[in-house]
Design a protein around this motif. Sequence first.
Motif, mmCIF file in Angstrom:
data_model
loop_
_atom_site.group_PDB
_atom_site.id
_atom_site.type_symbol
_atom_site.label_atom_id
_atom_site.label_comp_id
_atom_site.label_asym_id
_atom_site.label_seq_id
_atom_site.Cartn_x
_atom_site.Cartn_y
_atom_site.Cartn_z
ATOM 1 N N ASP A 23 14.718 45.544 26.946
ATOM 2 C CA ASP A 23 13.949 46.791 26.898
ATOM 3 C C ASP A 23 14.857 47.997 27.138
ATOM 4 O O ASP A 23 14.709 49.037 26.481
ATOM 5 N N GLN A 24 15.773 47.852 28.081
ATOM 6 C CA GLN A 24 16.708 48.938 28.370
ATOM 7 C C GLN A 24 17.594 49.225 27.161
ATOM 8 O O GLN A 24 17.850 50.384 26.816
ATOM 9 N N MET A 42 14.146 40.182 29.521
ATOM 10 C CA MET A 42 13.321 41.144 28.813
ATOM 11 C C MET A 42 13.573 42.568 29.309
ATOM 12 O O MET A 42 13.546 43.527 28.529
ATOM 13 N N GLU A 43 13.851 42.726 30.612
ATOM 14 C CA GLU A 43 14.174 44.050 31.155
ATOM 15 C C GLU A 43 15.477 44.586 30.555
ATOM 16 O O GLU A 43 15.579 45.773 30.222
ATOM 17 N N GLN A 80 16.818 48.536 24.014
ATOM 18 C CA GLN A 80 15.982 49.082 22.954
ATOM 19 C C GLN A 80 15.704 50.565 23.156
ATOM 20 O O GLN A 80 15.720 51.353 22.193
ATOM 21 N N MET A 81 15.476 50.975 24.399
ATOM 22 C CA MET A 81 15.198 52.380 24.680
ATOM 23 C C MET A 81 16.408 53.255 24.395
ATOM 24 O O MET A 81 16.286 54.381 23.916
#
Length: 227
Positions: free
Chosen positions: A128-129, A124-125, A131-132
């Motif tokens: 998220d990276q 998930m990390e 996606q950002m």
Amino acid sequence: MAKGYDRVEWAYLRNILHTLGFDQSFVQLIMQCVETVSFRARVNGNFSETFWPSRGIRQGDPLSPYLFLLCAEGLSCLLKSSGPQFLARGVRVGIHSPWISHLLFADDCLIFTQASERGGQRLMEILDQYQMGSGQLVNMSKSAIFFSNNCTEIDKEAVKQSAGIQKEALSEKYLGLPTAVGRSTKTADGRNCGNVKSLQRCVCSGGASCMIIFPAELTYNGDILIR
């Protein structure tokens, strides 16, 4: 990915092209094709004023699928560079075969990882990276997890909670047939499922592992797996 084409950040696309080594003049030409688009909406038979988007690539443009593949290369690089530190190497079909950590097809993604709470959190990390940086968004409502037979219920629940995905793939039937089969090439009704068993076997071999599918689950149709 949710609305994959519409969410691509132009700055991210430009940086990807530069990072992959494309010439500045070529990058500028591509970005002119992307950034000069304009739209007019038709409401009740009347066209609205012209407006210009600030991100995204056009649906139906012959260039868009290739640009989206370049954007997805960023996710592949993250999984290959950061993934092995906390995620399993993936799966392989034989002892001399290469390890496969993930598979990409258009805006669909299959990730093979170890079934552990830390593995789910690290995945998930990484997402998220990505996606950002790219503007992409994982569609969790259409994502699913497929666990190997070696996973305990405690492991399954830990992965579901850490990854934020509750749906299990290949747990239902399609047209009365199971979507996952074992080593046997015949299903209960005697139909041939030889082309499906290889996926089940390669995922379920080895230790406790799981396959995370973004964004949709696999379904069975005849003798092939479709998205």
